[in-house]
Design an enzyme around this catalytic site. Sequence first.
Site, mmCIF file in Angstrom:
data_model
loop_
_atom_site.group_PDB
_atom_site.id
_atom_site.type_symbol
_atom_site.label_atom_id
_atom_site.label_comp_id
_atom_site.label_asym_id
_atom_site.label_seq_id
_atom_site.Cartn_x
_atom_site.Cartn_y
_atom_site.Cartn_z
ATOM 1 N N LYS A 22 0.763 -1.261 -0.113
ATOM 2 C CA LYS A 22 0.253 -0.077 0.085
ATOM 3 C C LYS A 22 0.864 1.270 0.063
ATOM 4 C CE LYS A 22 -1.703 1.440 3.979
ATOM 5 N NZ LYS A 22 -1.410 2.754 4.270
ATOM 6 N N ASN A 23 1.963 1.281 0.757
ATOM 7 C CA ASN A 23 2.737 2.293 1.181
ATOM 8 C C ASN A 23 3.660 2.665 0.057
ATOM 9 O OD1 ASN A 23 1.110 3.270 3.172
ATOM 10 N ND2 ASN A 23 2.647 2.399 4.799
ATOM 11 N N ARG A 98 -4.987 10.426 4.180
ATOM 12 C CA ARG A 98 -3.766 11.332 4.403
ATOM 13 C C ARG A 98 -2.999 11.180 3.246
ATOM 14 N NH1 ARG A 98 -2.834 13.407 8.214
ATOM 15 N NH2 ARG A 98 -0.519 13.469 7.741
ATOM 16 N N CYS A 122 -4.901 12.767 12.472
ATOM 17 C CA CYS A 122 -5.579 11.189 12.451
ATOM 18 C C CYS A 122 -5.348 10.565 13.987
ATOM 19 C CB CYS A 122 -5.048 10.396 11.479
ATOM 20 S SG CYS A 122 -3.440 9.751 11.822
ATOM 21 N N ARG A 127 0.335 14.900 12.706
ATOM 22 C CA ARG A 127 0.782 14.454 11.353
ATOM 23 C C ARG A 127 0.813 15.534 10.228
ATOM 24 N NH1 ARG A 127 -1.158 9.075 10.018
ATOM 25 N NH2 ARG A 127 0.503 9.072 8.386
ATOM 26 N N PRO A 128 1.579 16.656 10.800
ATOM 27 C CA PRO A 128 1.793 18.034 10.070
ATOM 28 C C PRO A 128 2.507 17.745 8.926
ATOM 29 C CG PRO A 128 3.073 17.875 11.809
ATOM 30 C CD PRO A 128 2.389 16.568 12.050
ATOM 31 N N ASP A 310 4.943 0.785 12.073
ATOM 32 C CA ASP A 310 3.988 0.220 11.505
ATOM 33 C C ASP A 310 3.949 -1.373 11.957
ATOM 34 O OD1 ASP A 310 3.575 1.744 8.214
ATOM 35 O OD2 ASP A 310 3.219 2.289 10.306
ATOM 36 N N ARG A 402 -8.566 -0.787 4.833
ATOM 37 C CA ARG A 402 -7.871 0.306 4.068
ATOM 38 C C ARG A 402 -6.438 -0.111 3.666
ATOM 39 N NH1 ARG A 402 -7.293 5.827 7.151
ATOM 40 N NH2 ARG A 402 -5.987 5.999 5.410
HETATM 41 C C1 EPZ Z 1 4.202 6.954 6.320
HETATM 42 O O1 EPZ Z 1 3.512 8.004 6.648
HETATM 43 C C2 EPZ Z 1 3.404 5.814 6.261
HETATM 44 N N1 EPZ Z 1 2.345 6.241 5.314
HETATM 45 C C3 EPZ Z 1 2.929 5.398 7.573
HETATM 46 O O2 EPZ Z 1 2.126 4.150 7.370
HETATM 47 C C4 EPZ Z 1 4.095 5.084 8.504
HETATM 48 O O3 EPZ Z 1 3.657 5.069 9.664
HETATM 49 C C5 EPZ Z 1 5.111 6.484 8.437
HETATM 50 O O4 EPZ Z 1 5.242 6.945 7.233
HETATM 51 C C6 EPZ Z 1 6.325 6.276 9.168
HETATM 52 O O5 EPZ Z 1 6.850 5.229 8.805
HETATM 53 C C7 EPZ Z 1 2.494 6.011 3.858
HETATM 54 O O6 EPZ Z 1 3.726 5.936 3.132
HETATM 55 C C8 EPZ Z 1 1.386 6.459 3.073
HETATM 56 P P1 EPZ Z 1 6.233 10.782 8.219
HETATM 57 P P2 EPZ Z 1 4.162 9.577 6.960
HETATM 58 O O7 EPZ Z 1 5.856 11.695 7.218
HETATM 59 O O8 EPZ Z 1 4.774 9.898 5.793
HETATM 60 C C9 EPZ Z 1 6.433 13.949 11.486
HETATM 61 C C10 EPZ Z 1 0.427 2.750 7.862
HETATM 62 O O9 EPZ Z 1 -0.080 2.342 8.817
HETATM 63 N N2 EPZ Z 1 6.287 15.161 10.454
HETATM 64 O O10 EPZ Z 1 7.316 9.748 7.834
HETATM 65 O O11 EPZ Z 1 2.760 10.571 7.108
HETATM 66 C C11 EPZ Z 1 5.061 13.152 11.832
HETATM 67 O O12 EPZ Z 1 4.103 13.786 12.445
HETATM 68 C C12 EPZ Z 1 0.922 4.333 7.958
HETATM 69 O O13 EPZ Z 1 0.529 2.373 6.517
HETATM 70 C C13 EPZ Z 1 6.252 16.509 10.702
HETATM 71 O O14 EPZ Z 1 6.318 16.738 11.820
HETATM 72 O O15 EPZ Z 1 4.921 9.720 8.118
HETATM 73 C C14 EPZ Z 1 5.790 11.740 12.409
HETATM 74 O O16 EPZ Z 1 6.000 12.029 13.862
HETATM 75 C C15 EPZ Z 1 0.509 4.931 9.204
HETATM 76 N N3 EPZ Z 1 6.289 17.169 9.764
HETATM 77 C C16 EPZ Z 1 6.963 11.813 11.813
HETATM 78 O O17 EPZ Z 1 7.439 13.073 11.228
HETATM 79 C C17 EPZ Z 1 6.046 16.683 8.400
HETATM 80 O O18 EPZ Z 1 5.905 17.579 7.354
HETATM 81 C C18 EPZ Z 1 7.089 10.703 10.719
HETATM 82 O O19 EPZ Z 1 6.277 11.006 9.722
HETATM 83 C C19 EPZ Z 1 6.154 15.271 8.090
HETATM 84 C C20 EPZ Z 1 6.164 14.627 9.085
#
Ligand code: EPZ
Length: 422
Positions: A22-23, A98, A122, A127-128, A310, A402
């Site tokens: 998916k990701n 998202r 969420c 998730r900013p 995850d 999902r």
């Molecule tokens: C991706 O989400 C995955 N989703 C998530 O999988 C996964 O848990 C996550 O990466 C971490 O590995 C997809 O790939 C579609 P991040 P993503 O940006 O990209 C902070 C699942 O269950 N952050 O790596 O949204 C954020 O809040 C899902 O399949 C900022 O602060 O995660 C988090 O604390 C859930 N500002 C950390 O960084 C930003 O601009 C990592 O988030 C971006 C992120």
Amino acid sequence: MDKLQISGGVALRGEIAISGAKNAALPLLCAALLTREPVTFTHVPHLNDIGTMLRLLEQIGVKVAREAGKDAAGDTVTLDASALDNPLAPYELVKTMRAAILVLGPLVARAGEAKVSLPGGCAIGARPVDQHIKGLTAMGAEISVEHGYVHAQATRLKGARIFTDMVTVTGTENLMMAACLGTGETIIENAAREPEVVDLATCLNAMGARVSGAGSDVIRIQGVEALHGATHRVMPDRIETGTYLCAAAATGGDVRLTGTSSAYLDAVIDKLMDTGCEITSERDAIRLKAPARLNAVSIRTAPYPAFPTDMQAQFMAINAVADGTAVIRETIFENRFMHAVELIRLGADIKIDGNTAFVKGVAELQGATVMATDLRASASLVIAGLVAQGETVIERIYHLDRGYEALDQKLSALGARVARLK
Ligand code: EPZ
């Protein structure tokens, strides 16, 4: 509102095929926005999130052709983004998924403009997307955030050196895609190293992009005038793989998963071996044989190649019935223990202190009615239900649909007593 009913106590045995990731598929579908030529993806998992993304792309003007695959081979999807007429990702869609933020970079790069709803928070955290905005601004995009929407414009993005404040998977993916059509070189430092980022870079290069360093924490992209069509096979889902390995481990089972490998799961495999499981890796399959009772294992989540966030919820479930006490540290998301209170309803002994959970293994769990809150928390409840004595009913399983293709069918094929209730 569908529910899943599980009669626990059965050791999972047999063989199932793992679906496309998916990701990986979600950013890959957005990459098709970068070219006027058709792009074809195979092994696309048949999931609700994929359907949502395809609906969003159609609204933007992409022609979508989707052909169901045979058996577990996933769908073949061909996208034609030759005529984009509406670079908008509305709140109604983005709030349900998202990952829609992933159209932002490609649309600004290809169409010179994008209007994408802020995803909002969420269940697992705020998730900013500030890093996505920071990177596009560095590449010269004019960005305003008004009325809950990110509005970005650029005649043409220019190469920039970007250092993300934290490792962000979709942030890295968005910026990597945007930079492909910019002028000059873009360097992304502190880049995410996840295999899904590498899969996307492989597809972009097949489309004529010039991306190097994907898989490391420094990715370099030389902008080009245009990209062309390609055909790309979506990589196997390493989190689905890990989830079924945990289900087999918790139930004392013996399963073989095909169409996948241990290649991107070292941290998870290591921990499963520490629980006492026997793992056999083949070229495109992996087998797990579980002991009668698992040893507790402590984990600490962190960006790839460390233990994936995850898989945290799934390991809380297996520790709930293991020998000993496990300490689970969640360092990526601020609220990713929602499954703990539901596991406690099933009889688990779990104490939460901030981003640390202390899980003391119990002799057995008892079936009960529980509620899914997010995708991986739901998977954790399924694992607990499979091992609990008696019947467990999991409500709000749209979360599961999902991210897990044909979950009830796959579990039934492994001998689980599971039924989907309307
Ligand atoms: C991706 O989400 C995955 N989703 C998530 O999988 C996964 O848990 C996550 O990466 C971490 O590995 C997809 O790939 C579609 P991040 P993503 O940006 O990209 C902070 C699942 O269950 N952050 O790596 O949204 C954020 O809040 C899902 O399949 C900022 O602060 O995660 C988090 O604390 C859930 N500002 C950390 O960084 C930003 O601009 C990592 O988030 C971006 C992120």
